[in-house]
Design an enzyme around this catalytic site. Structure first.
Site, PDB file in Angstrom:
ATOM      1  CB  CYS A   2      -0.888   0.047   1.238  1.00 25.78           C
ATOM      2  SG  CYS A   2      -1.731  -1.476   1.570  1.00 25.78           S
ATOM      3  NE  ARG A  27       4.933   1.389  -0.932  1.00 22.65           N
ATOM      4  CZ  ARG A  27       5.775   1.452   0.093  1.00 22.65           C
ATOM      5  NH1 ARG A  27       6.907   2.105  -0.025  1.00 22.65           N
ATOM      6  NH2 ARG A  27       5.482   0.883   1.240  1.00 22.65           N
ATOM      7  CD1 TRP A  75      -0.217  -5.955  -3.504  1.00 22.02           C
ATOM      8  CD2 TRP A  75      -0.328  -6.987  -1.524  1.00 22.02           C
ATOM      9  NE1 TRP A  75       0.295  -7.228  -3.661  1.00 22.02           N
ATOM     10  CE2 TRP A  75       0.230  -7.881  -2.465  1.00 22.02           C
ATOM     11  CE3 TRP A  75      -0.490  -7.421  -0.206  1.00 22.02           C
ATOM     12  CZ2 TRP A  75       0.624  -9.173  -2.132  1.00 22.02           C
ATOM     13  CZ3 TRP A  75      -0.098  -8.700   0.118  1.00 22.02           C
ATOM     14  CH2 TRP A  75       0.445  -9.559  -0.841  1.00 22.02           C
ATOM     15  CG  ASN A 101       0.525   2.409   3.660  1.00 23.90           C
ATOM     16  OD1 ASN A 101      -0.454   2.277   2.959  1.00 23.90           O
ATOM     17  ND2 ASN A 101       1.623   3.031   3.291  1.00 23.90           N
ATOM     18  N   GLY A 102      -0.449  -0.843   6.552  1.00 18.60           N
ATOM     19  CA  GLY A 102      -0.086  -1.658   7.705  1.00 18.60           C
ATOM     20  C   GLY A 102      -1.216  -2.581   8.092  1.00 18.60           C
ATOM     21  CD  GLU A 485      17.994 -12.339  -8.213  1.00 20.87           C
ATOM     22  OE1 GLU A 485      17.454 -12.917  -7.250  1.00 20.87           O
ATOM     23  OE2 GLU A 485      17.562 -11.257  -8.656  1.00 20.87           O
ATOM     24  CE  LYS A 489      14.618 -10.655 -10.410  1.00 21.67           C
ATOM     25  NZ  LYS A 489      15.102 -10.176  -9.180  1.00 21.67           N
ATOM     26  CD  GLU A 492      11.004 -11.501  -8.614  1.00 22.75           C
ATOM     27  OE1 GLU A 492      10.829 -11.048  -7.485  1.00 22.75           O
ATOM     28  OE2 GLU A 492      11.975 -11.166  -9.331  1.00 22.75           O
ATOM     29  CG  HIS A 508      21.257 -35.788  -5.739  1.00 24.19           C
ATOM     30  ND1 HIS A 508      21.586 -37.085  -5.442  1.00 24.19           N
ATOM     31  CD2 HIS A 508      22.416 -35.111  -5.839  1.00 24.19           C
ATOM     32  CE1 HIS A 508      22.905 -37.181  -5.335  1.00 24.19           C
ATOM     33  NE2 HIS A 508      23.425 -36.000  -5.576  1.00 24.19           N
ATOM     34  CE  LYS A 607      11.785  -2.506  -5.907  1.00 23.90           C
ATOM     35  NZ  LYS A 607      12.616  -3.513  -6.581  1.00 23.90           N
TER      36      LYS A 607
END
Ligand code: G6P
Length: 612
Positions: A2, A27, A75, A101-102, A485, A489, A492, A508, A607
C-alpha cells in the site's frame, strides 16, 4: 505494498494525489481511492476503483475538487480487492476519513468492542475498525481522538486522517510503516514514499514510530502519542525527479539493468582504498563497538527475503572463504520464529533493498532482543531497517522502481564484497590479495558495459524460449546463488516455472525433468570448478536437454556442449556474480516482454512487502 499520499494547501489537490499514487504504483496494489474536501463549503468528493490508477482517473469529474485530501493504493490483505474494501474508509457518522498502510493485529477484539457500542462495518478491512475507533473517542478534537485510538492499537500503521468539521488540518501517524511530511510554501504534503512528493518539494520530515504530525497549510506540529511536542529535523530528499522516471527506456526494469555500471560506481564511491588494498565503510567505522564486533565475530547471521536472500548467500561464500568467519544465511521469516543461538560473538546482518520488509524487520528486532549487534544493508535512505540497525551500509543504487530487483542485487553483492575485504584485511588477507580484489572492483562497471553492449544478441537467444513452460538454472560455488536469482527473475516477471539448483545437485531430482523441451541455463565460467560444471553439462546433453551457457570470453570448448552461448568477461571469483547475473536479468526481461507482460508490475507481487 500500500501507498498513501495527502495534501493541504490552497490549491486543488486532485492531480497531485493522482500523481502521488502513480509514483507508488511500483510498490504493488490492486485498488485505489481518494477523498478531497473543499475547505470553504466542507463538501467532500470521494472516488475509488478496483484495478489500476488509470481506472480511477477515468472516474474523475470536473466537480472533484478540494484543497485538502488523502489518497491510497491498496494491496489486499483483509478482504478481496473491491470498492468496499478500498480506502479511504469512513466512520459511521460519515465525518472521519482515513487511509492506512499496515495491519491492525488486534482488530477482532476492537471490532467486538465497537459492535457492542452499536457500530456497524461495511467492509472486511481492519482499517474500517480503526476509523470507527477514532470516532468512538471523538468529542471535538480529531488529534486527541486519533491519539487515544492509537493507544489501543496493536500492529503497524502509517495513517492519514481528516475530519470534515476540522478542515484546517490533516493528522498523520506512524508505527512500523514509512511516513514522511513534505514541506511546501503555504501547502504541505504527506506520503509513504519520497517519490510521491519529490516533484513538489525537497524538504521532508521523516516520522519515527509512535509519532503523530498535525499538518496545517502553513505549519506542522510534531508530537508523540503522549502529547509531548517534538522538534524534528527537516531533511533534504536525495533523489531527483528524473531518477524516478523511465528516461526513454520502455520499462523501469530495463533502465535499472542498464544503470548498473553507474549504480555500482555509486556503491563503491569513497569506499575503496586502492593504495592500502582495502575498503573503508563509514557507516560501520562510525560505530566502533559494532565494527569491532564484526571483525571479531565468531558467527554472522545474514537475514533477508527474496532477491536480497540470494545476495546474502553470495555473502556467505565470500565471508567464509576470505574473512574466515562462520556465516549462516536465513530467510528472515524463519529466523524470526526460531530460537537462533546468539552469543556476544554473534553479529546479524539484515539485507533489504526497501528497508521496510516486515519479516526482515521483525527478525532484526528479535536478534536485537537476544543481544546481537545488527548491521543493515539497505538502499532506501531513512528506511525503517536502516534506523533500527546499530550500523549499516547504504547501497546508493538510487530508487529501484521495477518490482523485480536488479540493480539493488548487484549493489548488495558489491556491498558484501566491500565488507568482506574490510574484515579479511584485518585478518589473514594480504595486501596483494586485497589490492587485486579492489582493483577488480573498479573495473566492473566497464565489464558490465561490455555485457550490456551484447544485449541485442542476448535478446535473440531469449526470444527462442519465450514459449517455454519450464526452465532450469544451474551454477556452482559463487554462481549457485546466481542460478537461484536467474530462476526467480524469470518466474517473477514471465510467469514461467523456473528452478535454480547447484549444478551437481541436478542428479538428485531435476535430471528427471530434462528432455528436448527443457531449457537449462548453465553458468560455466572458467573458475576452479569449471571442469565439474562441464561434467554436469554433459549429463544434460546426454538427455537431449537444450543448453544455454553463460561462459567466459575465449572459451571455445563450451560451444560444442551448448546450444547457445552468451560470453562474458572474467573478474575475480567473489565478484563474478555481479557479471554472471546481468545476462540472466536480460533473458528474463526479454522473455517477459515478448510474452506481452507488465514487467514493472508483475501480477500479485509487491515491491515492498510490509506484511508478514
Ligand atoms: C519483494 C520484492 C523482491 C524483493 C523482496 C525483498 O518480494 O518483490 O524484489 O527481493 O521483496 O525485499 P527487500 O526490500 O527486503 O530487499
Amino acid at each position: 505494498m500500500c501507498g498513501i499520499v495527502g495534501y493541504i494547501g490552497n490549491k486543488d489537490c486532485v492531480s497531485f494525489l493522482i500523481e502521488g499514487l502513480q509514483r507508488v504504483e511500483y510498490r504493488g496494489y490492486d485498488s485505489a481511492g481518494f477523498i478531497v474536501m473543499e475547505e470553504d463549503s466542507m463538501k467532500t468528493h470521494m472516488k475509488k476503483s478496483v484495478g489500476k490508477i488509470i481506472d480511477l482517473k477515468k472516474k474523475l469529474k470536473n466537480s472533484d475538487k478540494g484543497n485538502i485530501g488523502i489518497a491510497h493504493t491498496r494491496w489486499a490483505t483483509h478482504g478481496e480487492p473491491s470498492i468496499a474494501n478500498s480506502h479511504p474508509h469512513v466512520s459511521n457518522n460519515k465525518k472521519i476519513h482515513l487511509v492506512h498502510n499496515g495491519i491492525i493485529e488486534n482488530y477482532i477484539s476492537l471490532q467486538k468492542k465497537l459492535e457492542s457500542k452499536g457500530y456497524t462495518f461495511y467492509s472486511e478491512t481492519d482499517t474500517e475498525i480503526l476509523v470507527n475507533l477514532i470516532e468512538s473517542y471523538y468529542t471535538d478534537d480529531i488529534e486527541l481522538a486519533t491519539k487515544k485510538a492509537l493507544h489501543d492499537v496493536k500492529g503497524t500503521y502509517g495513517i492519514g486522517v481528516i475530519h470534515i468539521d476540522e478542515p484546517d488540518k490533516l493528522i498523520v501517524a506512524r508505527l512500523g510503516s514509512p511516513l514522511l511530511i513534505g514541506i511546501g510554501e503555504n501547502e504541505n504534503y504527506f506520503a509513504s514514499d519520497t517519490s510521491s512528493v519529490v516533484a513538489k518539494t525537497d524538504d521532508v520530515v521523516y516520522l519515527d514510530d509512535k509519532e503523530i504530525g498535525i499538518i496545517y497549510k502553513d505549519r506542522v506540529i510534531h508530537k508523540n502519542l503522549e502529547d509531548e511536542i517534538l522538534e524534528k529535523n527537516v531533511e533534504k530528499i536525495d533523489i531527483e525527479v528524473q531518477e524516478i522516471e523511465k528516461d526513454g527506456y520502455d520499462h523501469f526494469m530495463l533502465k535499472e539493468i542498464f544503470q548498473q555500471p553507474r549504480t555500482l560506481i555509486d556503491t563503491m564511491r569513497g569506499r575503496i582504498l586502492l593504495d592500502e588494498g582495502t575498503t573503508n565503510l563509514g557507516g560501520l567505522k562510525q560505530h566502533p563497538e559494532v565494527y569491532d564486533a564484526l571483525i571479531n565475530a565468531e558467527k554472522i547471521y545474514i537475514i533477508a527475503c527474496g532477491t536480497s536472500w540470494h545476495s546474502a548467500l553470495i555473502g556467505e561464500y565470500m565471508i567464509e572463504e576470505y574473512a574466515k568467519i562462520s556465516v549462516e544465511v536465513e530467510y528472515a521469516s524463519e529466523f524470526r520464529y526460531r530460537d537462533p543461538i546468539i552469543t556476544d560473538k554473534t553479529v546479524v546482518i539484515a539485507i533489504s533493498q526497501s528497508g521496510e520488509t516486515a519479516d526482515t524487520l521483525a527478525a532484526l528486532k528479535e536478534a536485537k532482543r537476544k543481544g546481537a549487534y545488527t548491521i543493515g544493508l539497505c538502499n532506501v535512505v531513512g528506511s525503517t531497517i536502516s534506523k533500527v540497525t546499530d550500523a549499516g551500509v547504504y547501497l546508493h543504487a538510487g530508487p529501484e522502481i521495477g518490482v523485480a530487483s536488479t540493480k539493488a542485487f548487484t549493489s548488495q553483492v558489491m556491498a558484501l564484497a566491500l565488507i568482506t575485504v574490510d574484515i579479511a584485511r584485518h585478518k589473514n588477507m594480504s595486501f596483494r590479495e586485497g589490492y587485486k580484489i579492489v582493483k577488480e572492483m573498479k573495473l566492473l562497471p566497464t565489464l558490465i558495459d561490455s555485457i550490456l553492449d551484447n544485449a541485442p544478441a542476448i535478446k535473440d537467444v531469449s526470444l527462442k524460449f519465450k514459449d517455454a513452460k519450464n526452465f532450469l538454472y544451474l551454477g556452482r560455488g559463487f554462481n549457485f546463488p546466481v542460478a537461484l536469482e536467474g530462476a526467480l527473475k524469470l518466474k517473477e516477471i514471465s510467469y514461467i516455472h523456473a528452478e535454480g539448483y547447484p549444478a551437481a545437485e541436478m542428479k538428485h531430482g531435476p535430471i528427471a525433468l530434462i528432455d528436448k523441451d527443457m531449457p537449462v541455463v548453465f553458468i560455466a565460467i572458467k573458475d576452479a570448478i569449471y571442469e565439474k560444471v562441464i561434467t554436469n553439462m554433459k549429463e544434460v546433453k546426454a538427455r537431449n536437454g537444450v543448453i544455454i551457457t553463460i561462459a567466459s570470453y575465449g572459451d571455445e570448448e563450451i560451444e560444442k556442449l551448448s546450444d547457445y552461448v552468451i560470453k562474458i568477461p572474467d573478474t575475480t571469483n567473489l565478484l563474478m556474480p555481479i557479471l554472471t547475473v546481468i545476462p540472466l536479468q536480460l533473458i528474463s526481461y526479454y522473455i517477459a516482454t515478448a510474452r506481452g507482460l507488465d514487467v514493472d508490475m508483475p501480477r500479485n507481487l509487491a515491491k515492498s512487502v510490509t506484511v508478514e
